[in-house]
Design a protein around this motif. Structure first.
Motif, PDB file in Angstrom:
ATOM      1  N   MET A   1       0.766  -1.184   0.080  1.00 16.45           N
ATOM      2  CA  MET A   1      -0.150  -0.104  -0.132  1.00 16.45           C
ATOM      3  C   MET A   1       0.653   1.300   0.080  1.00 16.45           C
ATOM      4  N   GLU A   2       1.849   1.272   1.059  1.00 20.37           N
ATOM      5  CA  GLU A   2       2.783   2.383   0.913  1.00 20.37           C
ATOM      6  C   GLU A   2       3.416   2.463  -0.646  1.00 20.37           C
ATOM      7  N   VAL A   3       3.982   1.690  -0.945  1.00 20.99           N
ATOM      8  CA  VAL A   3       4.512   1.666  -2.491  1.00 20.99           C
ATOM      9  C   VAL A   3       3.614   2.311  -3.483  1.00 20.99           C
ATOM     10  N   PHE A   4       2.334   2.012  -3.330  1.00 20.56           N
ATOM     11  CA  PHE A   4       1.347   2.554  -4.483  1.00 20.56           C
ATOM     12  C   PHE A   4       0.994   4.121  -4.137  1.00 20.56           C
ATOM     13  N   LEU A   5       0.827   4.489  -2.769  1.00 18.01           N
ATOM     14  CA  LEU A   5       0.790   5.630  -2.611  1.00 18.01           C
ATOM     15  C   LEU A   5       1.896   6.592  -2.999  1.00 18.01           C
TER      16      LEU A   5
ATOM     17  N   GLY B   1       6.336  14.335  -1.669  1.00 16.17           N
ATOM     18  CA  GLY B   1       7.348  14.541  -0.908  1.00 16.17           C
ATOM     19  C   GLY B   1       7.227  13.828   0.715  1.00 16.17           C
ATOM     20  N   GLY B   2       5.744  14.405   0.940  1.00 14.49           N
ATOM     21  CA  GLY B   2       5.389  13.960   2.189  1.00 14.49           C
ATOM     22  C   GLY B   2       5.276  12.533   2.421  1.00 14.49           C
ATOM     23  N   VAL B   3       4.782  11.906   1.784  1.00 20.07           N
ATOM     24  CA  VAL B   3       4.845  10.445   1.695  1.00 20.07           C
ATOM     25  C   VAL B   3       6.230   9.787   1.690  1.00 20.07           C
ATOM     26  N   LEU B   4       7.009  10.428   0.928  1.00 21.98           N
ATOM     27  CA  LEU B   4       8.524   9.841   0.782  1.00 21.98           C
ATOM     28  C   LEU B   4       9.104  10.204   2.241  1.00 21.98           C
ATOM     29  N   VAL B   5       9.049  11.143   2.823  1.00 26.22           N
ATOM     30  CA  VAL B   5       9.679  11.488   4.065  1.00 26.22           C
ATOM     31  C   VAL B   5       9.007  10.578   5.402  1.00 26.22           C
ATOM     32  N   GLY B   6       7.643  10.619   5.154  1.00 24.00           N
ATOM     33  CA  GLY B   6       6.801   9.768   6.205  1.00 24.00           C
ATOM     34  C   GLY B   6       6.840   8.366   6.194  1.00 24.00           C
ATOM     35  N   LEU B   7       6.757   7.675   4.880  1.00 28.91           N
ATOM     36  CA  LEU B   7       6.627   6.507   4.762  1.00 28.91           C
ATOM     37  C   LEU B   7       7.971   5.529   4.400  1.00 28.91           C
TER      38      LEU B   7
ATOM     39  N   GLY C   1       4.171   3.283   8.654  1.00 31.93           N
ATOM     40  CA  GLY C   1       3.020   2.882   7.509  1.00 31.93           C
ATOM     41  C   GLY C   1       1.921   2.710   7.994  1.00 31.93           C
ATOM     42  N   PRO C   2       1.733   1.858   9.176  1.00 29.08           N
ATOM     43  CA  PRO C   2       0.342   1.605   9.317  1.00 29.08           C
ATOM     44  C   PRO C   2      -0.493   2.670   9.929  1.00 29.08           C
ATOM     45  N   LEU C   3       0.330   3.726  10.475  1.00 29.44           N
ATOM     46  CA  LEU C   3      -0.519   4.862  11.087  1.00 29.44           C
ATOM     47  C   LEU C   3      -0.753   5.828   9.943  1.00 29.44           C
ATOM     48  N   LEU C   4       0.343   6.252   9.035  1.00 26.70           N
ATOM     49  CA  LEU C   4       0.081   7.343   8.113  1.00 26.70           C
ATOM     50  C   LEU C   4      -0.611   6.924   6.908  1.00 26.70           C
ATOM     51  N   ALA C   5      -0.682   5.722   6.307  1.00 30.32           N
ATOM     52  CA  ALA C   5      -1.138   5.428   5.327  1.00 30.32           C
ATOM     53  C   ALA C   5      -2.723   5.298   5.100  1.00 30.32           C
ATOM     54  N   PRO C   6      -3.514   4.705   6.234  1.00 30.04           N
ATOM     55  CA  PRO C   6      -4.566   4.960   6.288  1.00 30.04           C
ATOM     56  C   PRO C   6      -4.908   6.483   6.187  1.00 30.04           C
ATOM     57  N   ALA C   7      -4.322   7.376   7.122  1.00 36.56           N
ATOM     58  CA  ALA C   7      -4.989   8.748   6.866  1.00 36.56           C
ATOM     59  C   ALA C   7      -4.912   9.404   5.585  1.00 36.56           C
ATOM     60  N   ILE C   8      -3.567   8.964   4.658  1.00 35.81           N
ATOM     61  CA  ILE C   8      -3.544   9.292   3.430  1.00 35.81           C
ATOM     62  C   ILE C   8      -4.359   8.852   2.542  1.00 35.81           C
ATOM     63  N   LEU C   9      -4.831   7.593   2.868  1.00 39.89           N
ATOM     64  CA  LEU C   9      -6.021   7.241   1.799  1.00 39.89           C
ATOM     65  C   LEU C   9      -7.217   7.848   2.013  1.00 39.89           C
ATOM     66  N   VAL C  10      -7.570   8.149   3.261  1.00 33.55           N
ATOM     67  CA  VAL C  10      -8.773   9.063   3.425  1.00 33.55           C
ATOM     68  C   VAL C  10      -8.610  10.333   2.857  1.00 33.55           C
ATOM     69  N   LEU C  11      -7.741  10.854   2.680  1.00 30.50           N
ATOM     70  CA  LEU C  11      -7.602  12.124   1.919  1.00 30.50           C
ATOM     71  C   LEU C  11      -7.550  11.961   0.343  1.00 30.50           C
TER      72      LEU C  11
END
Length: 246
Positions: free
Chosen positions: A1-5, A59-65, A211-221
């Motif tokens: 999922m993280e790679v997809f984002l 950039g945010g996904v790269l830094v965060g995940l 990833g388990p914390l940030l990825a769901p939040a990104i998916l919501v947005l």
């Protein structure tokens, strides 16, 4: 999922942001008079800020995940990264300040900033995509840098052909020939997607522990971002008929 984002936002920026970068690169060719240049800039005016959101999000996904990947990409590559940021500021400065003061000299300086910043962005991305992401070095490096930059340029022409009319449209449509403007834009978009996918295969895409914390939040947005982008493109789907606020 993280790679997809990461892939979704990074490739989305290449396709969407690459269009306004390419239009800026071709500004002297598309707009031969001050009035024509204002119309060319109006073609990207409703889109360029929204397109930059994709880069910021990537950039945010790269830094965060992907903190490890972020460190590897930035380590030893400060020059192209700084050049990219400077070009980004210069291009946007030219766009924002062009209509703030009267006079052809001022507009000429701003047009120069738009063109220089757009070329700087294209070449900086060419360096990052060819050397950093694809690992191409040696004599072929210069050619590898030029290819993504040229791809941005033709992508911008394809986008301009969809948005402009009159003489600027005829200049932009030189690549389309009898194939039509929409298929040409689809083809250049597919080429940029291919470059992004190829680069992704060479990256060590090892997600971090957040990833388990940030990825769901990104998916919501994610649906909000996609819906907003679709609304902007639908609202401004018609050809420009005059200068914009820039």
């Amino acid at each position: 999922m993280e790679v997809f984002l990461l892939a979704f936002f990074a490739i989305g920026y290449l396709v969407l942001g690459g269009a306004d970068i390419g239009v800026g690169m071709a500004l002297p060719y598309l707009g031969r008079t001050p009035g024509e240049r204002r119309e060319v800039i109006a073609a990207i005016a409703p889109f360029f800020l929204g397109n930059e959101v994709w880069l910021v999000t990537a950039g945010g996904v790269l830094v965060g995940l992907f903190p490890k990947l972020e460190g590897e990409l930035l380590s030893g590559n400060h020059v192209p990264v700084v050049a990219l940021l400077v070009a980004w500021v210069v291009r946007d400065m030219g766009l924002w300040l062009r209509g703030r003061l009267p006079g052809r000299r001022w507009q000429g300086w701003c047009d120069g900033a738009i063109v220089a910043g757009s070329w700087g962005l294209a070449l900086s991305w060419g360096v990052l995509l060819s050397h950093v992401l694809l690992g191409i070095q040696g004599p072929l490096a210069a050619l590898a840098v030029a290819v993504p930059a040229a791809l941005f340029g033709v992508h911008g022409l394809a986008f301009a052909a969809l948005r402009l009319h009159g003489a600027p449209h005829r200049r932009a449509a030189v690549l389309s020939g009898g194939a039509g403007e929409a298929p040409t834009f689809a083809l250049t978009s597919a080429a940029l997607v291919a470059v992004g996918v190829l680069a992704g295969f060479r990256l060590p895409l090892e997600a971090g522990t957040s990833g388990p914390l940030l990825a769901p939040a990104i998916l919501v947005l994610l649906p909000v971002l996609v819906a907003t982008q679709a609304w902007v493109w639908w609202t401004f789907r018609h050809r420009v008929d005059g200068p914009s606020y820039l």
